[in-house]
Design a protein around this motif. Structure first.
Motif, PDB file in Angstrom:
ATOM      1  N   UNK A 129      -2.817  11.620  52.196  1.00 22.50           N
ATOM      2  CA  UNK A 129      -3.278  12.446  53.317  1.00 22.50           C
ATOM      3  C   UNK A 129      -2.094  13.029  54.083  1.00 22.50           C
ATOM      4  N   UNK A 130      -1.053  12.224  54.242  1.00 18.84           N
ATOM      5  CA  UNK A 130       0.139  12.694  54.957  1.00 18.84           C
ATOM      6  C   UNK A 130       0.847  13.809  54.192  1.00 18.84           C
ATOM      7  N   UNK A 131       0.750  13.778  52.873  1.00 18.12           N
ATOM      8  CA  UNK A 131       1.421  14.790  52.064  1.00 18.12           C
ATOM      9  C   UNK A 131       0.813  16.182  52.248  1.00 18.12           C
ATOM     10  N   UNK A 132      -0.443  16.269  52.693  1.00 15.99           N
ATOM     11  CA  UNK A 132      -1.100  17.575  52.810  1.00 15.99           C
ATOM     12  C   UNK A 132      -0.375  18.477  53.817  1.00 15.99           C
ATOM     13  N   UNK A 133      -0.248  18.084  55.086  1.00 14.78           N
ATOM     14  CA  UNK A 133       0.459  18.972  56.019  1.00 14.78           C
ATOM     15  C   UNK A 133       1.982  18.868  55.898  1.00 14.78           C
ATOM     16  N   UNK A 134       2.454  17.822  55.232  1.00 17.33           N
ATOM     17  CA  UNK A 134       3.899  17.623  55.099  1.00 17.33           C
ATOM     18  C   UNK A 134       4.373  17.997  53.690  1.00 17.33           C
ATOM     19  N   UNK A 135       3.760  19.015  53.108  1.00 18.20           N
ATOM     20  CA  UNK A 135       4.075  19.432  51.741  1.00 18.20           C
ATOM     21  C   UNK A 135       5.563  19.710  51.494  1.00 18.20           C
ATOM     22  N   UNK A 136       6.302  20.232  52.478  1.00 19.12           N
ATOM     23  CA  UNK A 136       7.734  20.464  52.215  1.00 19.12           C
ATOM     24  C   UNK A 136       8.545  19.173  52.026  1.00 19.12           C
ATOM     25  N   UNK A 137       7.990  18.037  52.395  1.00 16.69           N
ATOM     26  CA  UNK A 137       8.707  16.765  52.285  1.00 16.69           C
ATOM     27  C   UNK A 137       8.468  16.188  50.893  1.00 16.69           C
ATOM     28  N   UNK A 138       9.534  15.807  50.219  1.00 14.28           N
ATOM     29  CA  UNK A 138       9.361  15.180  48.910  1.00 14.28           C
ATOM     30  C   UNK A 138       8.759  13.792  49.104  1.00 14.28           C
ATOM     31  N   UNK A 139       8.035  13.277  48.106  1.00 20.35           N
ATOM     32  CA  UNK A 139       7.485  11.925  48.229  1.00 20.35           C
ATOM     33  C   UNK A 139       8.554  10.876  48.532  1.00 20.35           C
ATOM     34  N   UNK A 140       9.738  11.034  47.941  1.00 20.22           N
ATOM     35  CA  UNK A 140      10.824  10.080  48.175  1.00 20.22           C
ATOM     36  C   UNK A 140      11.233  10.076  49.651  1.00 20.22           C
ATOM     37  N   UNK A 141      11.407  11.254  50.226  1.00 22.25           N
ATOM     38  CA  UNK A 141      11.835  11.357  51.622  1.00 22.25           C
ATOM     39  C   UNK A 141      10.728  10.882  52.555  1.00 22.25           C
ATOM     40  N   UNK A 142       9.467  11.203  52.234  1.00 25.23           N
ATOM     41  CA  UNK A 142       8.356  10.725  53.055  1.00 25.23           C
ATOM     42  C   UNK A 142       8.299   9.202  53.031  1.00 25.23           C
ATOM     43  N   UNK A 143       8.487   8.616  51.867  1.00 24.86           N
ATOM     44  CA  UNK A 143       8.512   7.152  51.744  1.00 24.86           C
ATOM     45  C   UNK A 143       9.650   6.568  52.570  1.00 24.86           C
ATOM     46  N   UNK A 144      10.832   7.158  52.475  1.00 26.13           N
ATOM     47  CA  UNK A 144      11.982   6.669  53.245  1.00 26.13           C
ATOM     48  C   UNK A 144      11.720   6.779  54.747  1.00 26.13           C
ATOM     49  N   UNK A 202      -3.086   1.887  50.452  1.00 24.21           N
ATOM     50  CA  UNK A 202      -2.157   1.632  51.546  1.00 24.21           C
ATOM     51  C   UNK A 202      -2.429   2.637  52.649  1.00 24.21           C
ATOM     52  N   UNK A 203      -2.473   2.153  53.888  1.00 22.62           N
ATOM     53  CA  UNK A 203      -2.644   3.018  55.053  1.00 22.62           C
ATOM     54  C   UNK A 203      -1.496   2.794  56.028  1.00 22.62           C
ATOM     55  N   UNK A 204      -1.155   3.867  56.713  1.00 19.24           N
ATOM     56  CA  UNK A 204      -0.136   3.809  57.757  1.00 19.24           C
ATOM     57  C   UNK A 204      -0.811   4.134  59.080  1.00 19.24           C
ATOM     58  N   UNK A 205      -0.438   3.400  60.119  1.00 25.79           N
ATOM     59  CA  UNK A 205      -0.989   3.678  61.449  1.00 25.79           C
ATOM     60  C   UNK A 205       0.097   3.462  62.492  1.00 25.79           C
ATOM     61  N   UNK A 206      -0.094   4.127  63.627  1.00 27.63           N
ATOM     62  CA  UNK A 206       0.867   4.002  64.711  1.00 27.63           C
ATOM     63  C   UNK A 206       0.697   2.684  65.450  1.00 27.63           C
ATOM     64  N   UNK A 207       1.803   2.131  65.861  1.00 31.38           N
ATOM     65  CA  UNK A 207       1.794   0.970  66.741  1.00 31.38           C
ATOM     66  C   UNK A 207       1.741   1.481  68.179  1.00 31.38           C
ATOM     67  N   UNK A 208       1.621   0.574  69.134  1.00 29.30           N
ATOM     68  CA  UNK A 208       1.688   0.971  70.545  1.00 29.30           C
ATOM     69  C   UNK A 208       3.033   1.630  70.844  1.00 29.30           C
ATOM     70  N   UNK A 209       4.092   1.101  70.225  1.00 24.52           N
ATOM     71  CA  UNK A 209       5.419   1.684  70.415  1.00 24.52           C
ATOM     72  C   UNK A 209       5.444   3.119  69.881  1.00 24.52           C
TER      73      UNK A 209
END
Length: 121
Positions: free
Chosen positions: A44-59, A82-89
């Motif tokens: 899902x993150x790759x959709x709007x972040x298409x210019x980012x390579x998978x490697x860089x997005x993972x990093x 796998x899901x990513x979510x924001x913490x309070x920080x």
């Protein structure tokens, strides 16, 4: 479940001049915006972040997890989900990021002019 991410959500950000104040790497602020409304899968993150390579997005995601900005939750299954979510920080960064964006909108032209003048020296 939040609405799907708009593939053009960053299309209005035609000016790719790096902000003078940066949190994390080049993509951290955009990843934060993508996670604002709830957890997202990598694809899902790759959709709007298409210019980012998978490697860089993972990093970037790993660095954000290390810094306590996001959590990574793996669910059993084949393939593993796998899901990513924001913490309070992570959520706490939206106010400073808004101030940084406002400053950049007000002074971006001056910043670019100064950088161009410096490059010409």
């Amino acid at each position: 479940m939040p609405e799907p991410l708009d593939p053009d959500m960053f299309a209005g950000c035609a000016d790719h001049t790096p902000l003078p104040v940066r949190v994390g790497d080049k993509w951290t602020a955009k990843i934060l915006v993508c996670l604002r409304d709830g957890p997202r899968r990598f694809s899902e993150l790759q959709v709007p972040l298409a210019p980012v390579t998978p490697k860089v997005l993972t990093e970037s995601l790993r660095a954000m997890e290390r810094d306590g900005l996001v959590t990574r939750t793996a669910y059993p299954g084949i393939p593993q989900r796998v899901e990513y979510s924001l913490t309070d920080l992570g959520h706490s960064l939206f106010a400073p990021l808004a101030a940084s964006c406002a400053w950049n909108a007000a002074h971006g032209a001056e910043l670019r002019k100064a950088r161009d003048a410096y490059a010409e020296r």
